[in-house]
Design a protein around this motif. Structure first.
Motif, PDB file in Angstrom:
ATOM      1  N   THR A  14       0.827  -1.207   0.000  1.00  0.00           N
ATOM      2  CA  THR A  14       0.000   0.000   0.000  1.00  0.00           C
ATOM      3  C   THR A  14       0.859   1.253   0.000  1.00  0.00           C
ATOM      4  O   THR A  14       0.570   2.229  -0.717  1.00  0.00           O
ATOM      5  CB  THR A  14      -0.927  -0.011   1.230  1.00  0.00           C
ATOM      6  OG1 THR A  14      -1.727  -1.196   1.208  1.00  0.00           O
ATOM      7  CG2 THR A  14      -1.826   1.210   1.234  1.00  0.00           C
ATOM      8  N   GLU A  15       1.919   1.255   0.787  1.00  0.00           N
ATOM      9  CA  GLU A  15       2.817   2.409   0.811  1.00  0.00           C
ATOM     10  C   GLU A  15       3.493   2.607  -0.540  1.00  0.00           C
ATOM     11  O   GLU A  15       3.681   3.743  -0.989  1.00  0.00           O
ATOM     12  CB  GLU A  15       3.860   2.228   1.912  1.00  0.00           C
ATOM     13  CG  GLU A  15       3.265   2.304   3.320  1.00  0.00           C
ATOM     14  CD  GLU A  15       4.310   2.012   4.384  1.00  0.00           C
ATOM     15  OE1 GLU A  15       5.451   1.647   4.004  1.00  0.00           O
ATOM     16  OE2 GLU A  15       3.978   2.137   5.579  1.00  0.00           O
ATOM     17  N   ARG A  16       3.839   1.523  -1.198  1.00  0.00           N
ATOM     18  CA  ARG A  16       4.461   1.646  -2.520  1.00  0.00           C
ATOM     19  C   ARG A  16       3.485   2.234  -3.526  1.00  0.00           C
ATOM     20  O   ARG A  16       3.842   3.094  -4.341  1.00  0.00           O
ATOM     21  CB  ARG A  16       4.952   0.280  -2.996  1.00  0.00           C
ATOM     22  CG  ARG A  16       6.120  -0.271  -2.198  1.00  0.00           C
ATOM     23  CD  ARG A  16       6.542  -1.644  -2.705  1.00  0.00           C
ATOM     24  NE  ARG A  16       6.929  -1.602  -4.104  1.00  0.00           N
ATOM     25  CZ  ARG A  16       7.255  -2.677  -4.813  1.00  0.00           C
ATOM     26  NH1 ARG A  16       7.228  -3.877  -4.246  1.00  0.00           N
ATOM     27  NH2 ARG A  16       7.613  -2.558  -6.075  1.00  0.00           N
ATOM     28  N   ALA A  32       1.688   9.420  -5.644  1.00  0.00           N
ATOM     29  CA  ALA A  32       2.130  10.778  -5.336  1.00  0.00           C
ATOM     30  C   ALA A  32       3.090  11.300  -6.402  1.00  0.00           C
ATOM     31  O   ALA A  32       3.081  12.498  -6.714  1.00  0.00           O
ATOM     32  CB  ALA A  32       2.794  10.812  -3.957  1.00  0.00           C
ATOM     33  N   ARG A  33       3.901  10.419  -6.975  1.00  0.00           N
ATOM     34  CA  ARG A  33       4.834  10.849  -8.028  1.00  0.00           C
ATOM     35  C   ARG A  33       4.137  11.027  -9.372  1.00  0.00           C
ATOM     36  O   ARG A  33       4.459  11.950 -10.122  1.00  0.00           O
ATOM     37  CB  ARG A  33       5.969   9.821  -8.158  1.00  0.00           C
ATOM     38  CG  ARG A  33       6.879   9.729  -6.951  1.00  0.00           C
ATOM     39  CD  ARG A  33       8.141   8.942  -7.288  1.00  0.00           C
ATOM     40  NE  ARG A  33       7.833   7.617  -7.798  1.00  0.00           N
ATOM     41  CZ  ARG A  33       7.723   6.528  -7.039  1.00  0.00           C
ATOM     42  NH1 ARG A  33       7.874   6.629  -5.723  1.00  0.00           N
ATOM     43  NH2 ARG A  33       7.449   5.341  -7.571  1.00  0.00           N
ATOM     44  N   ARG A  34       3.194  10.152  -9.686  1.00  0.00           N
ATOM     45  CA  ARG A  34       2.516  10.193 -10.990  1.00  0.00           C
ATOM     46  C   ARG A  34       1.006  10.083 -10.773  1.00  0.00           C
ATOM     47  O   ARG A  34       0.393   9.046 -11.053  1.00  0.00           O
ATOM     48  CB  ARG A  34       3.002   9.044 -11.876  1.00  0.00           C
ATOM     49  CG  ARG A  34       4.490   9.107 -12.193  1.00  0.00           C
ATOM     50  CD  ARG A  34       4.921   7.912 -13.023  1.00  0.00           C
ATOM     51  NE  ARG A  34       6.323   7.952 -13.369  1.00  0.00           N
ATOM     52  CZ  ARG A  34       7.302   7.513 -12.588  1.00  0.00           C
ATOM     53  NH1 ARG A  34       7.004   6.977 -11.406  1.00  0.00           N
ATOM     54  NH2 ARG A  34       8.560   7.592 -12.970  1.00  0.00           N
TER      55      ARG A  34
END
Length: 420
Positions: free
Chosen positions: A34-36, A42-44
């Motif tokens: 989930t964190e990944r 958040a980046r894309r």
């Protein structure tokens, strides 16, 4: 009589692993995944927004191909208009996170047209996704604008195509939107709470590191003060003894031998104090107290400086740290007198006890002769260390020249009972 059979040893039954232990690796794995996913989003963010929009666009177009007529109040609505309204419901989802209110306004317009024509497209339920993001990302007052956008299509649909009472057509849908908004608020509260915990943990970690640095700096300063007091005093005593021994060598060899013995004793004492200070058991090693003042003054007298010790008032019990402070201040003051007082110098140490405080006054009566590059009575590690020691026990320290010549160091330490 036959012997009784010996019981066979019982083996412990196989214990099944605890369910929590079995699920712990799975929960950690899911948490990491989930964190990944969140980090990638958040980046894309456009990737997830595009996939979600494409999925619901396809679903809306599939419904527009004919399924919408199953619940439509007017199945004769042109197909082109149905397709346009379906796209107006689905495409704004791409901007639901960046401009949720604008996306909802476009979708509300499509909902108004859908209910006016009687199509009542199921794609209108996609507005719930935008309502969720408004509750999640925008101030609570924005929900009032959300209500203002959602209500007109419902009222228009109930007015143009009434089925039963008007509240049966409006209230359930509004309750559904309210539940979605409450879900967004709950998720937002959880995120804020988690972010606050993370921020607090980060600040506690920073404070812990700062406290460790301050403790290390304080320990270094303590060691510096102790080493300055030990080395400075004992070297001054050794210097005085060596000078006296050099003058006495020609006229009185016995006095010279006594001076050499005193130098050896002083050196060994200095080394012992340094070892206690620098070893790991320095905290447990006994520190000098007021009972050691006699030995200190005796060593200064042997170095050639006459010292008189006076005690006034009934003796009070002082904490070990306060006794060490008094001892070090007297040691530093006598060391400065040894190094900088002229011939004929005399020093006096006066300890005055009262019910509220203990005062230590060290004076030398001869004219001081400070060297051009060394004025320890007014600056340097010695006077700074004495001031810091006094502050530790809410005391004060004064160090200044006397009008008639010489110097005076005055230490005042309040007693613990008076502080309370």
């Amino acid at each position: 009589m036959s012997p009784e059979p010996t019981p066979e040893p019982q083996t412990a039954p196989h214990q099944a692993p605890h369910p929590a232990r079995q699920t712990a690796p799975l929960s950690r794995y899911l948490q990491r995944q989930t964190e990944r996913v969140r980090a990638y989003d958040a980046r894309r963010p456009w990737v997830w927004d595009g996939l979600l929009t494409a999925f619901w666009t396809v679903a809306a177009l599939v419904d527009a191909s004919g399924g919408w007529r199953n619940i439509a109040r007017d199945p004769s609505v042109p197909v082109g208009l149905v397709v346009a309204m379906s796209l107006a419901f689905a495409l704004p989802l791409f901007w639901r996170r960046r401009h949720p209110l604008t996306a909802l306004a476009v979708m509300a317009g499509a909902a108004l047209l859908s209910n006016w024509t009687g199509a009542f497209l199921q794609a209108g339920l996609l507005q719930m996704i935008v309502v969720f993001h408004i509750a999640l990302r925008r101030p609570p007052r924005t929900l009032l604008w959300t209500l203002a956008l959602l209500s007109p299509p419902l009222v228009v649909g109930a007015a143009r195509f009434p089925q039963g009472s008007w509240d049966q057509q409006i209230v359930p849908t509004l309750w559904a939107y309210a539940m979605v908004a409450l879900l967004g608020i709950a998720v937002r509260s959880r995120q804020d709470y988690t972010a606050a915990l993370i921020d607090r943990a980060r600040r506690l970690e920073v404070e812990r590191d700062q406290q460790a640095q301050l403790a290390a700096a304080a320990e270094r300063n303590r060691i510096n003060r102790e080493m300055h007091d030990i080395i400075g005093h004992n070297l001054s005593v050794i210097t005085g003894l060596a000078d006296g021994g050099r003058y006495a060598a020609a006229k009185n060899p016995e006095r010279a031998a006594e001076a050499l013995d005193a130098i050896g004793t002083t050196s060994r004492q200095a080394l012992a104090e340094l070892r206690r200070l620098l070893r790991s058991e320095a905290v447990r090693a006994p520190q000098p107290t007021l009972a050691d003042l006699d030995a200190l003054i005796t060593g200064v007298r042997k170095a050639g400086l006459p010292v008189r010790l006076e005690t006034k008032g009934p003796t009070q019990d002082l904490p070990a740290g306060a006794q060490l402070t008094v001892y070090r201040v007297v040691q530093e003051a006598l060391t400065n007198a040894l190094k900088h007082a002229g011939e004929g110098a005399e020093s006096t140490v006066v300890l005055t006890y009262t019910e509220a405080e203990v005062t230590t006054e060290v004076t030398n009566t001869a004219q001081s002769r400070p060297e051009p590059d060394d004025t320890p009575q007014t600056s340097g590690q010695g006077i700074t260390g004495m001031h810091e020691r006094a502050k530790l026990y809410d005391g004060t320290l004064e160090a200044a020249p006397l009008p008639e010549g010489g110097w005076r160091v005055r230490l005042r330490l309040p007693l613990e009972d008076s502080l309370s």
